[in-house]
Design a protein around this motif. Sequence first.
Motif, PDB file in Angstrom:
ATOM      1  N   ASN A 251       0.824  -1.209   0.000  1.00  0.00           N
ATOM      2  CA  ASN A 251       0.000   0.000   0.000  1.00  0.00           C
ATOM      3  C   ASN A 251       0.859   1.261   0.000  1.00  0.00           C
ATOM      4  OD1 ASN A 251      -2.375   1.477  -0.053  1.00  0.00           O
ATOM      5  ND2 ASN A 251      -2.561   1.555   2.183  1.00  0.00           N
ATOM      6  N   VAL A 252       1.736   1.355  -1.011  1.00  0.00           N
ATOM      7  CA  VAL A 252       2.569   2.534  -1.212  1.00  0.00           C
ATOM      8  C   VAL A 252       2.292   3.075  -2.612  1.00  0.00           C
ATOM      9  CG1 VAL A 252       4.373   1.763   0.373  1.00  0.00           C
ATOM     10  CG2 VAL A 252       4.494   1.132  -2.044  1.00  0.00           C
ATOM     11  N   PRO A 253       2.624   4.347  -2.893  1.00  0.00           N
ATOM     12  CA  PRO A 253       2.407   4.904  -4.236  1.00  0.00           C
ATOM     13  C   PRO A 253       3.127   4.085  -5.299  1.00  0.00           C
ATOM     14  CG  PRO A 253       2.878   6.649  -2.671  1.00  0.00           C
ATOM     15  CD  PRO A 253       3.112   5.371  -1.945  1.00  0.00           C
ATOM     16  N   ALA A 254       2.471   3.901  -6.437  1.00  0.00           N
ATOM     17  CA  ALA A 254       2.986   2.993  -7.458  1.00  0.00           C
ATOM     18  C   ALA A 254       4.185   3.564  -8.206  1.00  0.00           C
ATOM     19  CB  ALA A 254       1.870   2.636  -8.441  1.00  0.00           C
ATOM     20  N   SER A 255       4.127   4.838  -8.584  1.00  0.00           N
ATOM     21  CA  SER A 255       5.202   5.412  -9.398  1.00  0.00           C
ATOM     22  C   SER A 255       6.557   5.353  -8.700  1.00  0.00           C
ATOM     23  CB  SER A 255       4.857   6.850  -9.786  1.00  0.00           C
ATOM     24  OG  SER A 255       3.723   6.884 -10.617  1.00  0.00           O
ATOM     25  N   PRO A 256       6.681   5.861  -7.463  1.00  0.00           N
ATOM     26  CA  PRO A 256       7.990   5.742  -6.803  1.00  0.00           C
ATOM     27  C   PRO A 256       8.381   4.303  -6.519  1.00  0.00           C
ATOM     28  CG  PRO A 256       6.374   6.718  -5.316  1.00  0.00           C
ATOM     29  CD  PRO A 256       5.750   6.677  -6.668  1.00  0.00           C
ATOM     30  N   ALA A 257       7.396   3.413  -6.315  1.00  0.00           N
ATOM     31  CA  ALA A 257       7.725   2.007  -6.093  1.00  0.00           C
ATOM     32  C   ALA A 257       8.379   1.407  -7.336  1.00  0.00           C
ATOM     33  CB  ALA A 257       6.473   1.223  -5.723  1.00  0.00           C
ATOM     34  N   ILE A 258       7.881   1.770  -8.515  1.00  0.00           N
ATOM     35  CA  ILE A 258       8.479   1.282  -9.759  1.00  0.00           C
ATOM     36  C   ILE A 258       9.907   1.802  -9.914  1.00  0.00           C
ATOM     37  CG2 ILE A 258       8.333   1.454 -12.277  1.00  0.00           C
ATOM     38  CD1 ILE A 258       5.292   1.396 -11.995  1.00  0.00           C
ATOM     39  N   ILE A 259      10.118   3.072  -9.625  1.00  0.00           N
ATOM     40  CA  ILE A 259      11.454   3.648  -9.765  1.00  0.00           C
ATOM     41  C   ILE A 259      12.418   3.056  -8.742  1.00  0.00           C
ATOM     42  CG2 ILE A 259      12.776   5.777  -9.754  1.00  0.00           C
ATOM     43  CD1 ILE A 259      10.810   5.362 -12.108  1.00  0.00           C
ATOM     44  N   LEU A 260      11.942   2.814  -7.524  1.00  0.00           N
ATOM     45  CA  LEU A 260      12.808   2.192  -6.523  1.00  0.00           C
ATOM     46  C   LEU A 260      13.155   0.755  -6.903  1.00  0.00           C
ATOM     47  CD1 LEU A 260      11.288   3.553  -3.183  1.00  0.00           C
ATOM     48  CD2 LEU A 260      13.478   4.153  -4.238  1.00  0.00           C
ATOM     49  N   ALA A 261      12.210   0.047  -7.517  1.00  0.00           N
ATOM     50  CA  ALA A 261      12.515  -1.304  -8.003  1.00  0.00           C
ATOM     51  C   ALA A 261      13.585  -1.245  -9.091  1.00  0.00           C
ATOM     52  CB  ALA A 261      11.240  -1.963  -8.535  1.00  0.00           C
ATOM     53  N   ALA A 262      13.483  -0.249  -9.991  1.00  0.00           N
ATOM     54  CA  ALA A 262      14.521  -0.073 -11.004  1.00  0.00           C
ATOM     55  C   ALA A 262      15.860   0.284 -10.359  1.00  0.00           C
ATOM     56  CB  ALA A 262      14.104   1.017 -11.996  1.00  0.00           C
ATOM     57  N   GLY A 263      15.813   1.055  -9.268  1.00  0.00           N
ATOM     58  CA  GLY A 263      17.039   1.373  -8.549  1.00  0.00           C
ATOM     59  C   GLY A 263      17.686   0.134  -7.945  1.00  0.00           C
ATOM     60  N   CYS A 264      16.860  -0.780  -7.437  1.00  0.00           N
ATOM     61  CA  CYS A 264      17.401  -2.039  -6.900  1.00  0.00           C
ATOM     62  C   CYS A 264      18.076  -2.856  -7.992  1.00  0.00           C
ATOM     63  CB  CYS A 264      16.279  -2.840  -6.244  1.00  0.00           C
ATOM     64  SG  CYS A 264      15.618  -2.113  -4.728  1.00  0.00           S
ATOM     65  N   VAL A 265      17.460  -2.889  -9.179  1.00  0.00           N
ATOM     66  CA  VAL A 265      18.070  -3.594 -10.306  1.00  0.00           C
ATOM     67  C   VAL A 265      19.414  -2.967 -10.650  1.00  0.00           C
ATOM     68  CG1 VAL A 265      17.822  -4.125 -12.759  1.00  0.00           C
ATOM     69  CG2 VAL A 265      15.855  -4.356 -11.238  1.00  0.00           C
ATOM     70  N   TYR A 266      19.473  -1.647 -10.614  1.00  0.00           N
ATOM     71  CA  TYR A 266      20.726  -0.963 -10.924  1.00  0.00           C
ATOM     72  C   TYR A 266      21.817  -1.302  -9.910  1.00  0.00           C
ATOM     73  CZ  TYR A 266      24.158   2.770 -11.188  1.00  0.00           C
ATOM     74  OH  TYR A 266      25.337   3.462 -11.251  1.00  0.00           O
ATOM     75  N   PHE A 267      21.497  -1.234  -8.613  1.00  0.00           N
ATOM     76  CA  PHE A 267      22.508  -1.509  -7.596  1.00  0.00           C
ATOM     77  C   PHE A 267      22.973  -2.963  -7.639  1.00  0.00           C
ATOM     78  CE2 PHE A 267      20.466   2.226  -5.399  1.00  0.00           C
ATOM     79  CZ  PHE A 267      21.555   3.061  -5.563  1.00  0.00           C
TER      80      PHE A 267
END
Length: 297
Positions: A251-267
């Motif tokens: 139950n968190v905002p979707a847009s930042p969740a998608i970007i944070l998931a992409a950030g995890c892939v990057y790291f």
Amino acid sequence: MWLFHFLIQPFLEYDFMRRALAGAFALSFAAGPMGVFLVLRRLSLMGDAMAHAILPGVAVGFLTAGLSLTAMTIGGMVTGLVVALLAGAVSRWTPQREDASFAAFYLVSLGLGVLLVSLRGSNMDLIHVLFGTVLGLDDSALLLVTSAASITLISLAIIFRPLVLECLDPQFLRGQGAAGTVIHMVFLVLLVLTMVSGFQVLGTLMVVGIMMLPATAARFWVGTVGRQMVLAAAFGALSSYAGLLCSYHVNVPASPAIILAAGCVYFLSVCLGPQGGLFRAARQARDRRQRLARIPE
């Protein structure tokens, strides 16, 4: 069975989740390859500049027609193209570098766009423009995103070879006539088109994340441009899927969740990638020290 309920059921049970996933996938398939070319040109921050450049046009469309997808899209395309052409002209006709000219225009555009939205809209309207409504995509927004992604991918396939050459050796292509300028302008138009179509999904501030993070992550796994484009699109789609799942279950905002998931892939790519990742570099350094230790004095 619990794994099915966790990973699949939200998209089977709710129509808005399926629409969000389809829109995010379409945006990822276009934005990832575009990001690869920005990385290749060493202009990674240009995506951020263009994302802000469309804001005044989106704001004008909002002021004149409210939350009208057509008006905001047309306004964003017009201002995005104007900023792209002006920044490109400044970089070609003056000694100023292209990244510096884009930075100047993007700062002016950001301030003007926020001012225009604030004149009439509420805080929620501003949040809608800046951060998107991926969970509220309707048929028209989904059609816009998929159409723009199709146009972008087809165009990239047509101009792929000269675009790679223009990125690696722009002086050579300019020496062949007007081809270099045409290819560069076509690329800027595709960049604006991707940004404008993506603001409905992730907003003008977040859309650059799904463009640059998967592209920079792909660089650590494969070496050729074509493979990086494919992998960037796949990373973007995976991040969209993971972010939407996180948004649903936590139950968190979707847009930042998608970007944070992409950030995890990057790291993870920075650490584990075979093309210059930290673990690979550490292992190579250790092997080099061991080989040197075996050499007799």
